[in-house]
Design a protein around this motif. Structure first.
Motif, PDB file in Angstrom:
ATOM      1  N   PHE A   1       0.827  -1.210   0.000  1.00  0.00           N
ATOM      2  CA  PHE A   1       0.000   0.000   0.000  1.00  0.00           C
ATOM      3  C   PHE A   1       0.867   1.268   0.000  1.00  0.00           C
ATOM      4  N   TYR A   2       0.347   2.275  -0.690  1.00  0.00           N
ATOM      5  CA  TYR A   2       0.954   3.602  -0.682  1.00  0.00           C
ATOM      6  C   TYR A   2       0.154   4.461   0.297  1.00  0.00           C
ATOM      7  N   LEU A   3       0.847   5.275   1.052  1.00  0.00           N
ATOM      8  CA  LEU A   3       0.202   6.134   2.033  1.00  0.00           C
ATOM      9  C   LEU A   3       0.158   7.575   1.519  1.00  0.00           C
ATOM     10  N   PHE A   4      -1.020   8.171   1.560  1.00  0.00           N
ATOM     11  CA  PHE A   4      -1.192   9.563   1.182  1.00  0.00           C
ATOM     12  C   PHE A   4      -1.761  10.311   2.389  1.00  0.00           C
ATOM     13  N   PRO A   5      -0.899  10.904   3.241  1.00  0.00           N
ATOM     14  CA  PRO A   5      -1.383  11.637   4.416  1.00  0.00           C
ATOM     15  C   PRO A   5      -1.881  13.020   4.007  1.00  0.00           C
TER      16      PRO A   5
ATOM     17  N   ILE B   1      -4.133   2.248  -2.153  1.00  0.00           N
ATOM     18  CA  ILE B   1      -3.681   3.537  -1.621  1.00  0.00           C
ATOM     19  C   ILE B   1      -4.467   3.856  -0.363  1.00  0.00           C
ATOM     20  N   VAL B   2      -3.760   4.232   0.680  1.00  0.00           N
ATOM     21  CA  VAL B   2      -4.363   4.566   1.967  1.00  0.00           C
ATOM     22  C   VAL B   2      -4.338   6.087   2.114  1.00  0.00           C
ATOM     23  N   ILE B   3      -5.512   6.686   2.164  1.00  0.00           N
ATOM     24  CA  ILE B   3      -5.629   8.133   2.326  1.00  0.00           C
ATOM     25  C   ILE B   3      -5.935   8.401   3.792  1.00  0.00           C
TER      26      ILE B   3
ATOM     27  N   LEU C   1       5.224  11.983 -10.644  1.00  0.00           N
ATOM     28  CA  LEU C   1       4.336  11.159  -9.831  1.00  0.00           C
ATOM     29  C   LEU C   1       3.980   9.874 -10.567  1.00  0.00           C
ATOM     30  N   SER C   2       3.746   9.955 -11.854  1.00  0.00           N
ATOM     31  CA  SER C   2       3.379   8.764 -12.619  1.00  0.00           C
ATOM     32  C   SER C   2       4.491   7.732 -12.597  1.00  0.00           C
ATOM     33  N   ASN C   3       5.729   8.177 -12.593  1.00  0.00           N
ATOM     34  CA  ASN C   3       6.872   7.263 -12.545  1.00  0.00           C
ATOM     35  C   ASN C   3       7.088   6.689 -11.153  1.00  0.00           C
ATOM     36  N   PHE C   4       6.657   7.442 -10.119  1.00  0.00           N
ATOM     37  CA  PHE C   4       6.905   7.041  -8.734  1.00  0.00           C
ATOM     38  C   PHE C   4       6.271   5.695  -8.399  1.00  0.00           C
ATOM     39  N   TRP C   5       5.062   5.446  -8.898  1.00  0.00           N
ATOM     40  CA  TRP C   5       4.354   4.232  -8.516  1.00  0.00           C
ATOM     41  C   TRP C   5       5.106   2.965  -8.921  1.00  0.00           C
ATOM     42  N   GLN C   6       5.793   3.008 -10.037  1.00  0.00           N
ATOM     43  CA  GLN C   6       6.492   1.824 -10.557  1.00  0.00           C
ATOM     44  C   GLN C   6       7.979   1.796 -10.193  1.00  0.00           C
TER      45      GLN C   6
END
Length: 417
Positions: A216-220, A259-261, A345-350
């Protein structure tokens, strides 16, 4: 003899305590009040109420600094309209403008910088400056402890006092566009939701640390009226940020990830984004891949996160401490090569760029010793004031408004409250 002016401070008696201490040490202190809350918590050898229009403030302030031969100004935050104007006046007159803010390192520190904070920091954040810095060996003090209820009490008292004196300060416009009544209702709702989420989110932390660990990705999120968003990013709002992140996640993130918001705890009673998130889940076809939460333990989440996306929250520094790849959407002092993802940002996920842990350790020490004071604005205030005075002493004659050594008998006992 040094002369210092205090503008708006954090809710509570911190600025008053600091002004009293500086006065004991030989500094002539002045307090300018913009509303009844400022006056209720304020203290100075001299106090004055500014009741004029905002457009008249810069000229008033310039005259005040000149007439009283002021050499130092203290403010909490540098993005409030009144403080922005004050900062420009200070810069044009060669007056030191010292800014306090919540700690870059949370929760047991406060920030103290000359000239500005966050992306307006005057500290040299280049890799060369960080690598060349020689640590002084400062060690953090004991943890402050919980401050929520005390902060809530100070905020409530501030807004009540502001309301009671509203007629005297009829031209004042608060930097947050909420009435005192709405502010109180939101805090009551925050108390209710805090208890509710303890029940409704009880099993969520286990799901994230077991079923979704490393996936999971965290988006605080940040507060809806955060100056970090308004001044230090090109995003339009928190809603806009959620849309941007969800859209990019849907298009680029691995299909087995979620993704965890995470809602900001100080915004718990002021806004809620579930309806928006549900709309975006359907729009971007990511239903079941978005988890919206509120009061989950942040360090535990970071221990199991695949990556962190932030506008420019200090949670980003915590993520780096936990060696979690981090992407900053706004402008932040820690958004440096070797620390955060420098690509899109688009590159960050991969392909997220890893944290250079050796560089981060040097950065962390540099940040702590150059900008942080141990303590809190609302608990153990006297020890925080001690830390501020110690920073002046460390600056010596060049950057201090204090004598090189303290007069005998002026040290105060640590406030254990």
């Amino acid at each position: 003899m040094s002369v210092a002016v205090f503008l708006q401070g954090p809710h509570g008696p911190f600025f008053a305590r600091l002004a009293k201490r500086l006065s004991q040490l030989g500094v002539v202190t002045h307090k300018i009040n913009f509303n009844g809350g400022d006056r209720f918590f304020g203290w100075g050898n001299a106090q004055v109420d500014f009741t004029g229009r905002e457009v008249d403030w810069p000229a008033f302030f310039r005259r005040y600094l000149s007439e009283h031969k002021v050499d130092t100004v203290f403010a909490y935050g540098d993005c409030r309209r009144l403080h922005e104007s004050a900062k420009k006046v200070c810069q044009s007159m060669g007056v030191a403008f010292i800014v306090f803010e919540e700690g870059y390192l949370r929760p047991d520190f406060v920030t103290m910088e000359w000239g500005g904070v966050n992306a307006f920091s005057s500290t040299n954040w280049s890799r060369q400056a960080i690598h060349q810095y020689l640590p002084r060996g400062r060690t953090p003090a004991s943890p402050v402890g919980h401050t929520f209820w005390r902060r809530a009490y100070f905020a409530s008292a501030y807004y009540v006092a502001m309301r009671l004196a509203q007629a005297e300060f009829s031209s004042y416009r608060h930097h947050r566009n909420r009435s005192w009544l709405k502010e109180g209702v939101c805090w009551l709702r925050s108390f209710y939701r805090k208890g509710l989420y303890k029940i409704t989110e009880r099993g969520l932390i286990r799901q994230l640390t077991e079923e979704f660990s490393g996936r999971f990705y965290l988006f605080p999120l940040q507060t809806c009226d955060d100056f970090q968003l308004r001044k230090h990013s090109d995003l339009l709002s928190i809603e806009n940020a959620i849309d941007v992140v969800c859209k990019s996640f849907a298009r680029n993130a691995p299909e087995d990830t979620v993704i965890v918001i995470k809602h900001h705890p100080m915004d718990r009673g002021f806004c809620h984004y579930q309806k928006l998130i549900s709309v975006l889940e359907a729009r971007y076809q990511i239903s079941g891949r978005v988890i919206y939460c509120h009061d989950l333990h942040l360090p535990t989440l970071l221990d199991h996160a695949k990556g962190v996306v932030t506008i420019n929250s200090t949670v980003g520094i915590s993520a780096l401490l936990h060696k979690v790849p981090t992407k900053v959407l706004g402008r932040s002092l820690y958004d440096l090569p070797g620390l955060t993802h420098q690509g899109s940002l688009s590159n960050f996920w991969q392909q997220p760029e890893p944290v250079d842990t050796a560089f981060f350790r040097r950065f962390h020490t540099y940040l702590y010793e150059r900008t942080q004071v141990d303590g809190s604005f609302s608990r153990g205030i006297t020890s925080t004031v001690d830390g501020v005075c110690d920073r002046f002493q460390e600056m010596g004659v060049k950057g201090s408004i204090l004598p090189v050594s303290k007069p005998a008998g002026t040290d105060a006992k640590t406030d254990a409250k």
